[in-house]
Design a protein around this motif. Sequence first.
Motif, short mmCIF file in Angstrom:
data_model
loop_
_atom_site.label_atom_id
_atom_site.label_comp_id
_atom_site.label_asym_id
_atom_site.label_seq_id
_atom_site.Cartn_x
_atom_site.Cartn_y
_atom_site.Cartn_z
N THR A 1 0.81 -1.22 0.00
CA THR A 1 0.00 0.00 0.00
C THR A 1 0.84 1.26 0.00
OG1 THR A 1 -0.20 -0.37 2.35
CG2 THR A 1 -2.14 -0.84 1.02
N GLY A 2 2.14 1.15 0.14
CA GLY A 2 2.99 2.33 0.03
C GLY A 2 3.33 2.65 -1.41
N ALA A 3 2.84 1.88 -2.36
CA ALA A 3 3.17 2.08 -3.77
C ALA A 3 2.47 3.33 -4.31
CB ALA A 3 2.76 0.87 -4.58
N VAL A 4 2.88 3.74 -5.50
CA VAL A 4 2.30 4.92 -6.12
C VAL A 4 1.03 4.52 -6.87
CG1 VAL A 4 2.65 6.65 -7.90
CG2 VAL A 4 4.47 6.14 -6.28
N THR A 5 0.01 5.36 -6.77
CA THR A 5 -1.26 5.10 -7.42
C THR A 5 -1.46 6.05 -8.59
OG1 THR A 5 -2.17 4.52 -5.27
CG2 THR A 5 -3.74 4.94 -7.04
N ARG A 6 -1.86 5.55 -9.72
CA ARG A 6 -2.21 6.40 -10.85
C ARG A 6 -3.71 6.32 -11.10
NH1 ARG A 6 -0.15 4.12 -16.02
NH2 ARG A 6 1.90 4.83 -15.40
N ILE A 7 -4.34 7.47 -11.14
CA ILE A 7 -5.79 7.55 -11.34
C ILE A 7 -6.08 8.16 -12.70
CG2 ILE A 7 -7.91 8.62 -10.49
CD1 ILE A 7 -6.83 6.68 -8.49
N LEU A 8 -6.98 7.55 -13.43
CA LEU A 8 -7.50 8.16 -14.65
C LEU A 8 -8.98 8.46 -14.43
CD1 LEU A 8 -5.95 5.93 -17.47
CD2 LEU A 8 -5.27 8.25 -16.85
N VAL A 9 -9.36 9.70 -14.66
CA VAL A 9 -10.75 10.11 -14.48
C VAL A 9 -11.29 10.58 -15.82
CG1 VAL A 9 -12.03 12.12 -13.64
CG2 VAL A 9 -10.82 10.65 -12.03
N THR A 10 -12.46 10.11 -16.20
CA THR A 10 -13.07 10.56 -17.46
C THR A 10 -14.38 11.28 -17.15
OG1 THR A 10 -12.08 8.70 -18.62
CG2 THR A 10 -13.89 9.84 -19.73
N PHE A 11 -14.53 12.47 -17.72
CA PHE A 11 -15.76 13.23 -17.59
C PHE A 11 -16.40 13.35 -18.97
CE2 PHE A 11 -16.57 15.80 -13.64
CZ PHE A 11 -15.71 15.10 -12.82
N GLY A 12 -17.71 13.58 -18.99
CA GLY A 12 -18.41 13.85 -20.24
C GLY A 12 -19.37 15.01 -20.05
N ASP A 13 -19.69 15.69 -21.15
CA ASP A 13 -20.66 16.77 -21.08
C ASP A 13 -21.76 16.60 -22.12
OD1 ASP A 13 -19.35 17.34 -23.42
OD2 ASP A 13 -18.58 19.29 -22.79
N ASP B 1 -5.51 11.50 -2.79
CA ASP B 1 -4.81 12.67 -3.32
C ASP B 1 -4.66 12.57 -4.84
OD1 ASP B 1 -3.56 15.14 -2.79
OD2 ASP B 1 -1.61 14.22 -3.14
N ALA B 2 -4.32 11.39 -5.33
CA ALA B 2 -4.19 11.21 -6.78
C ALA B 2 -5.54 11.44 -7.46
CB ALA B 2 -3.67 9.80 -7.07
N SER B 3 -6.60 10.98 -6.82
CA SER B 3 -7.94 11.18 -7.38
C SER B 3 -8.30 12.66 -7.39
CB SER B 3 -8.98 10.43 -6.54
OG SER B 3 -8.65 9.07 -6.43
N TRP B 4 -7.94 13.34 -6.33
CA TRP B 4 -8.19 14.77 -6.20
C TRP B 4 -7.56 15.55 -7.36
CZ3 TRP B 4 -10.57 18.81 -4.13
CH2 TRP B 4 -9.92 20.04 -4.02
N ILE B 5 -6.30 15.24 -7.66
CA ILE B 5 -5.61 15.93 -8.76
C ILE B 5 -6.34 15.71 -10.07
CG2 ILE B 5 -3.46 15.95 -10.11
CD1 ILE B 5 -2.00 15.15 -7.46
N ALA B 6 -6.72 14.46 -10.33
CA ALA B 6 -7.39 14.15 -11.59
C ALA B 6 -8.78 14.79 -11.67
CB ALA B 6 -7.48 12.63 -11.77
N LEU B 7 -9.51 14.75 -10.54
CA LEU B 7 -10.86 15.33 -10.48
C LEU B 7 -10.83 16.83 -10.77
CD1 LEU B 7 -12.70 14.06 -7.27
CD2 LEU B 7 -13.51 13.89 -9.62
N LYS B 8 -9.94 17.52 -10.07
CA LYS B 8 -9.79 18.95 -10.17
C LYS B 8 -9.48 19.34 -11.62
CE LYS B 8 -6.37 20.00 -7.73
NZ LYS B 8 -5.48 20.74 -8.62
N ASP B 9 -8.54 18.64 -12.22
CA ASP B 9 -8.16 18.96 -13.59
C ASP B 9 -9.29 18.64 -14.57
OD1 ASP B 9 -5.78 19.90 -12.72
OD2 ASP B 9 -4.53 18.32 -13.60
N ALA B 10 -10.02 17.57 -14.28
CA ALA B 10 -11.14 17.22 -15.18
C ALA B 10 -12.20 18.32 -15.14
CB ALA B 10 -11.74 15.88 -14.77
N MET B 11 -12.45 18.86 -13.96
CA MET B 11 -13.44 19.95 -13.87
C MET B 11 -12.93 21.21 -14.55
SD MET B 11 -15.46 19.62 -10.33
CE MET B 11 -16.10 18.02 -9.81
N SER B 12 -11.65 21.54 -14.35
CA SER B 12 -11.07 22.71 -15.01
C SER B 12 -11.21 22.58 -16.52
CB SER B 12 -9.57 22.84 -14.68
OG SER B 12 -9.40 23.12 -13.33
N TYR B 13 -10.87 21.41 -17.02
CA TYR B 13 -10.93 21.21 -18.47
C TYR B 13 -12.37 21.30 -18.97
CZ TYR B 13 -9.72 19.43 -23.05
OH TYR B 13 -9.53 19.31 -24.40
N GLY B 14 -13.29 20.77 -18.15
CA GLY B 14 -14.71 20.84 -18.52
C GLY B 14 -15.18 22.28 -18.62
N LEU B 15 -14.73 23.10 -17.67
CA LEU B 15 -15.14 24.52 -17.69
C LEU B 15 -14.54 25.22 -18.91
CD1 LEU B 15 -14.79 25.26 -13.86
CD2 LEU B 15 -16.90 24.95 -15.17
#
Lengths: 530, 530
Positions: free
Chosen positions: B480-492, B508-522
């Motif tokens: 569980t100390g390993a690095v996690t990579r999250i991919l988040v996909t949004f649609g509009d 934290d990894a999810s947070w980064i992806a979520l935040k960027d997905a919303m920014s890109y959506g806007l």
Amino acid sequence: MPDDSFHVFDTTLRDGAQREGVNLTVADKLAIASLLDEFGVRFIEGGWPGANPKDTEFFQRASHELDLEHAQLCAFGATRRAGVQAADDPQVAALRDSGAPVVTLVAKSDIRHVERALRTTGEENLAMIADTVGHLREHGRRVFLDCEHFFDGYLYDPDYAVSVVRAAAEAGVDVVVLCDTNGGMLPADITRIVGEVAAASGARLGIHAQDDTGCAVANTLAAVEAGATHVQCTANGYGERVGNANLFSVVGALALKQGRDVLPEGCLARMTRVSQAVAEIVNISPSTHQPYVGISAFAHKAGLHASAIKVDPDLYQHTDPALVGNDMRMLVSDMAGRASIELKARELGFDLSGDRELLGRLVDRIKELEQSGYSFEAADASLELLLREELDSPVRYFEAESWRVISERRGGDRAGEAVSEATVKLQVKGERVIATAEGNGPVNALDRALRSAMEGVYTALAGLELTDYKVRILEGNSGTGAVTRILVTFGDGRGEWTTVGVGENVIDASWIALKDAMSYGLLRQGYPQD
Amino acid sequence: MPDDSFHVFDTTLRDGAQREGVNLTVADKLAIASLLDEFGVRFIEGGWPGANPKDTEFFQRASHELDLEHAQLCAFGATRRAGVQAADDPQVAALRDSGAPVVTLVAKSDIRHVERALRTTGEENLAMIADTVGHLREHGRRVFLDCEHFFDGYLYDPDYAVSVVRAAAEAGVDVVVLCDTNGGMLPADITRIVGEVAAASGARLGIHAQDDTGCAVANTLAAVEAGATHVQCTANGYGERVGNANLFSVVGALALKQGRDVLPEGCLARMTRVSQAVAEIVNISPSTHQPYVGISAFAHKAGLHASAIKVDPDLYQHTDPALVGNDMRMLVSDMAGRASIELKARELGFDLSGDRELLGRLVDRIKELEQSGYSFEAADASLELLLREELDSPVRYFEAESWRVISERRGGDRAGEAVSEATVKLQVKGERVIATAEGNGPVNALDRALRSAMEGVYTALAGLELTDYKVRILEGNSGTGAVTRILVTFGDGRGEWTTVGVGENVIDASWIALKDAMSYGLLRQGYPQD
């Protein structure tokens, strides 16, 4: 000296070590050599003494630390430099003095490489071969010769390529090894060219195949078909770029499909263990899908064929897995039927054949769990805990009352650090325990809190290690509300076990898997239950 | 309709999905079908409608959601049951009514399987084939027939095996596919048997090879050599046990080594990208050592040959990696090259060709991020945000100050429910906003809190939907100390975009992806920035 008119030559320690990311210590190399000897290969190429200090040390230590039963060590090196005598070339001297009874020389056989990479003439290259081989033969060494880039060279200039083979054989080389160094050949080319070269040279030939077309095993067999009697391979196919011909697949085909005596009596059944042990030393996860030795190599998704497999397993497997030290496994998947659960239980040591009612209950329970997202395919430990529960001997080293995880990140967008803290409340041997721990993520924090709550009572917990953690989001189209399946693998130095947890909440699913993995670990340690 | 006198038949979605641990959603299957079509295979076997509700749904949705350019969909299923008419068998009706223009029927061709697994007679088996094929042909379907366990069956009873091939061809089957279902064959056997069957039956033949001897690619080529004109493969060789013949290796050999026109113009260069994208969807780490498409497939340990390679790369590689969309690599870490970044930026609408300094900076930044676990392969939106940042027009609809998530479960072991609550603190248009929301998991709670904090200002947020969320643990051996990579996909509703986040902490990894997905959506919605 055993008969070696046909033999397996392993080059894991030399060419296999070229695999990207592999970095072997001398101790690693000694341990791998020992395993390869146990497996019964006839020759083990240990490295390039003189060119590489680690390899020089390997040969020094091997002479008194290795006690080889089946194999002889080979030293690898190049022919002498252009324009000097072999006797005066320190690189050749290092080969001669390495203590290895056999030397593999590498030589150019593609005239383009001779001229452009070696920057000498075709004639001088032939002289370099004759001179170096002669020198080593005078000193009593047996010599093999690797013809680098042979097949590409043959296609470009067959006369020159064959002249290299002839020069080597005339100088006293035992086996001239034709190398597909760039790995671009297909089996039909190999059969044709090896046949032509054998006819034109009369030399004893070997084959060294790289796997760039995915055909290294087939190319090796194609060369044998055309008369090659020396096959170069590496354990698990390790090697540069895509890799080399896989020792275990080549031996499997020769021994089991073609009935050749390639290994000493009793060695074949060590295959799976040796493959996995080498992977451990090299520090690459064993390939689950490797022919013969992978954990999936004889795994069947039961459902459909389970009853037929029970009656007649040979109809569903290409060879008996026990011959290579592997096992048939039934995967408990979607279409779990009675027959497959019964087989699986037997594999885990429970005979359920007499109890149809229990079997029915188990099947229902497993189906229900699978519908909610569980998968026991890779989680034998969870399945065993479930079995024990249905058999009225549930595993209960502790009762979980509640858990809480707080994760947060302070500081701006790309700055700051996320921290996690977990609190667990348990009943352990009748006592209520509350423990809190920090971690670099929520699951790591939970793992530590669980240990902290129990390690006073179950001291063996300290020896259990979380070795793998896998996350799978089911129903990818429901976003973060989807169900998460977690697989957790623990090890205790003697073995590994995997548990599964499922939930809408990734932390909750991890908690279930973690908790069960620890319970199973305590069971393995033989702790009595309350 | 393009010429299909020789064609590639992909069965990733049916037989590939038999790989241990693979569990595809309908959305996954649609996405993979789309990629395979882009790659230019001629047929895509989608699954078994009627036998599996998910596959039934796949064919329903495929008919209006997939817009195939090169491929036709095939439905897979069995011949009718013994003792009924094909017209009365609901399983056959499901195939007929699936909407697929082509049907692949599986039939027994090993008399032992007919008698012991199917529990019927050889004669009835032939009737089942003729009747089912006839029924489907009457309804205008093109039919292929998979002869299960063909090679084992042929070795046991060649007459019966050939009678199955003849019965199928006479009933109107287009291609009779000889299957090495247990995967135990070697190329020489395949060439011989395929040749004999072709001569004895006159039927058009295909090949389906499992990889249990490590020879599936070579076996496929051996069958083609003997006259087979239909090759069944799976992306990345996914399949039961060891796997199936690898689509990319087979196509590589046929196209690059044998000069066959197996793919439409321009498709071969998509190979590496398609291989990696399929692996992402299936959620299996792409094999670094896979022929042609692996990241190590054209990697050279620099040093020894470096200068020679620079002068004359063709002497050191079996084919030009650009032909399959891959790159030669000289350094272990050298993943992102200038050329590929420049190409990618152009694809996203930015012309960087004039600015070598900017390109250099971008390459460095991307390399650094990739070393820490980022991968932009499937995350164009994150790459575009990065590009805009380096181009001095960063996307800043909000600034994150901090986040906190509390997850907990109260109640006993299997009872109780986990709840999560997230609090985010943001600066939005100059105002400090604090919002808290609950969710069924930590990421869901964060998603809701972010929306709650901003939807008063950016009303379009309500129309953005999180459609996919993928987790990959990197370096599986550090627990569980390993690095996690999250991919988040949004649609509009008009399109989808994917972002990536990496961290030791899964939230934290999810947070980064979520935040960027919303920014890109806007950004897509055209909101002006402050």
